[in-house]
Design a protein around this motif. Structure first.
Motif, short mmCIF file in Angstrom:
data_model
loop_
_atom_site.label_atom_id
_atom_site.label_comp_id
_atom_site.label_asym_id
_atom_site.label_seq_id
_atom_site.Cartn_x
_atom_site.Cartn_y
_atom_site.Cartn_z
N ALA A 86 0.82 -1.20 0.00
CA ALA A 86 0.00 0.00 0.00
C ALA A 86 0.86 1.26 0.00
O ALA A 86 0.59 2.22 -0.74
CB ALA A 86 -0.93 -0.01 1.22
N ALA A 87 1.93 1.26 0.84
CA ALA A 87 2.84 2.41 0.85
C ALA A 87 3.55 2.57 -0.48
O ALA A 87 3.75 3.70 -0.97
CB ALA A 87 3.85 2.26 1.99
N GLY A 88 3.93 1.44 -1.10
CA GLY A 88 4.58 1.52 -2.41
C GLY A 88 3.68 2.10 -3.48
O GLY A 88 4.12 2.87 -4.33
N ILE A 89 2.40 1.73 -3.43
CA ILE A 89 1.45 2.29 -4.39
C ILE A 89 1.33 3.80 -4.20
O ILE A 89 1.34 4.58 -5.17
CB ILE A 89 0.08 1.60 -4.24
CG1 ILE A 89 0.18 0.14 -4.72
CG2 ILE A 89 -0.99 2.34 -5.04
CD1 ILE A 89 -1.09 -0.64 -4.49
N ILE A 90 1.21 4.23 -2.95
CA ILE A 90 1.09 5.66 -2.68
C ILE A 90 2.34 6.40 -3.14
O ILE A 90 2.27 7.46 -3.79
CB ILE A 90 0.83 5.90 -1.18
CG1 ILE A 90 -0.53 5.30 -0.80
CG2 ILE A 90 0.87 7.38 -0.85
CD1 ILE A 90 -0.82 5.37 0.69
N VAL A 91 3.52 5.85 -2.80
CA VAL A 91 4.77 6.50 -3.20
C VAL A 91 4.90 6.50 -4.72
O VAL A 91 5.36 7.49 -5.32
CB VAL A 91 5.97 5.80 -2.54
CG1 VAL A 91 7.28 6.31 -3.11
CG2 VAL A 91 5.94 6.02 -1.03
N GLY A 92 4.50 5.39 -5.36
CA GLY A 92 4.60 5.32 -6.81
C GLY A 92 3.71 6.33 -7.52
O GLY A 92 3.99 6.71 -8.66
#
Length: 385
Positions: A86-92
């Protein structure tokens, strides 16, 4: 000349009155139940979100448990991986947009300027004085409604805080569902008396499988949207294709508003970087994909996975959105599917047993369900779905 039979007329009226009275009692019970659900909504909403998240995260947790991992360790690892994804999606999504922030801001200004120049020409012929008057009128409206804006801002802050609390609570519940889910139905079966110890766990098992089908079908629909819209953006030459595709996939889980938000962002970026006509092409692509998704892909996939007719899916989303807004549209399809599960089980229990030439081969007779590692299917003496 035929004359009405008094006895038959009284019997028909009595039957109608009895059915009407029973219907009113059922409607009253439904009203009271809805009121109770409304009072308990601060607890029901995080529980619902946690169940939906658990349907996504349970397959890897089940795989780790089959490999011999302790339930607590498997649940912890899967929860941490879910947070990282989830954090990776937000950062991406955020970092590429933030990296081109200055160029994006300049493009927004240029886009507004181009839009103003286009409006000043034919066929609109809106002059600078009219634009200034409209701008001044908007400023006056904002100033006159300053108190309302403050109230809306405060309510928005409260909504954000409630969303954060709901998210944290849902994540904790998801962890406990992953850890102790397989123990729930056997425990529930032991707490209930009589045939309820069989009926309730059976309905819960089927409902769990239905929720899993709903989440997987919604994810597949979101993937189709992301792929088609991403290809369209790439053909047009719009930058930030991957973040926009990821945003489209995530927004697919929020009906109506999610698609509108993702589409607005894509059109805005196309307008900023590629110009007015490219933005129109992107808008047309998004509208076509959304129409295909809303009228073809989603009803077909969800109706096949949930056992609901496509028309029922469309009507459920429409009714849920009109009754409870975004949340109602989000929960309308799974609620309709759960109602269908309950009704199907009720029909099974109320139906007359049909002729069976080989009773030993019948799968409809109640029997024990073999133990499994699913959160729902582990039951004691339940009917297999």
């Amino acid at each position: 000349m035929k004359v009405l039979n008094a006895a038959k007329s009284r019997s028909a009226l009595g039957t109608a009155a009895l059915v009407a009275g029973q219907t009113l009692v059922v409607m009253l019970f439904g009203y009271v139940l809805l009121r109770l659900l409304g009072w308990a909504w601060p607890v029901i909403w995080p529980l619902t979100v946690a169940l939906l998240l658990t349907t996504l995260t349970w397959p890897p947790a089940r795989l780790l448990r089959k490999w011999g991992w302790p339930p607590a360790l498997a649940a912890t690892v899967v929860t941490l991986l879910f947070l990282l994804v989830a954090a990776g999606i937000i950062v991406g999504i955020v970092l590429p947009v933030a990296g081109q922030g200055p160029e994006l801001a300049k493009g927004v200004v240029d886009g507004i300027t181009q839009l103003r120049e286009w409006a000043s020409g034919p066929p609109l012929n809106i002059g600078d004085a009219q634009v200034d008057n409209a701008f001044n009128t908007a400023i006056e409206q904002i100033q006159s409604s300053a108190s309302s804006i403050v109230n809306y801002t405060l309510s928005g802050v409260g909504t954000v805080l409630n969303g954060v609390v709901t998210t944290v609570l849902a994540l904790f519940l998801m962890f406990f569902f992953l850890k102790d889910g397989p123990r729930f139905l056997p425990w529930l079966s032991r707490q209930l008396p009589g045939r309820l110890s069989r009926d309730i766990p059976t309905i819960a098992e089927r409902s769990w499988r239905t929720l899993g089908s709903f989440v997987l079908s919604q994810a597949f629909v979101g993937l189709l949207d992301a792929v088609f819209i991403g290809i369209g953006l790439w053909i047009v030459g719009v930058p930030l294709v991957l973040p926009l595709a990821v945003l489209t996939f995530v927004a697919a889980f929020v009906p109506i508003v999610g698609a509108l938000f993702a589409g607005f962002v894509a059109v805005l970026i196309a307008l900023v970087f590629e110009g007015f006509w490219s933005a129109l092409i992107v808008l047309a692509i998004i509208l076509v994909v959304q129409q295909l998704e809303g009228n073809i892909f989603q009803p077909m996939i969800q109706s096949r996975g949930l056992g609901l007719h496509a028309a029922v899916v469309l009507l459920a989303v429409t009714l849920g959105g009109s009754v409870a807004g975004i949340v109602g549209a989000l929960l309308a399809v799974p609620v309709a599917a759960l109602v269908a599960v309950f009704w199907a089980y009720l029909r099974e229990q109320l139906s007359e047993p049909g002729p069976d030439p080989d009773p030993a081969s019948s799968d409809s007779a109640p029997g024990p369900v073999p133990a499994s590692d699913d959160p729902a299917p582990e039951t004691d003496g339940t009917v297999k779905a």
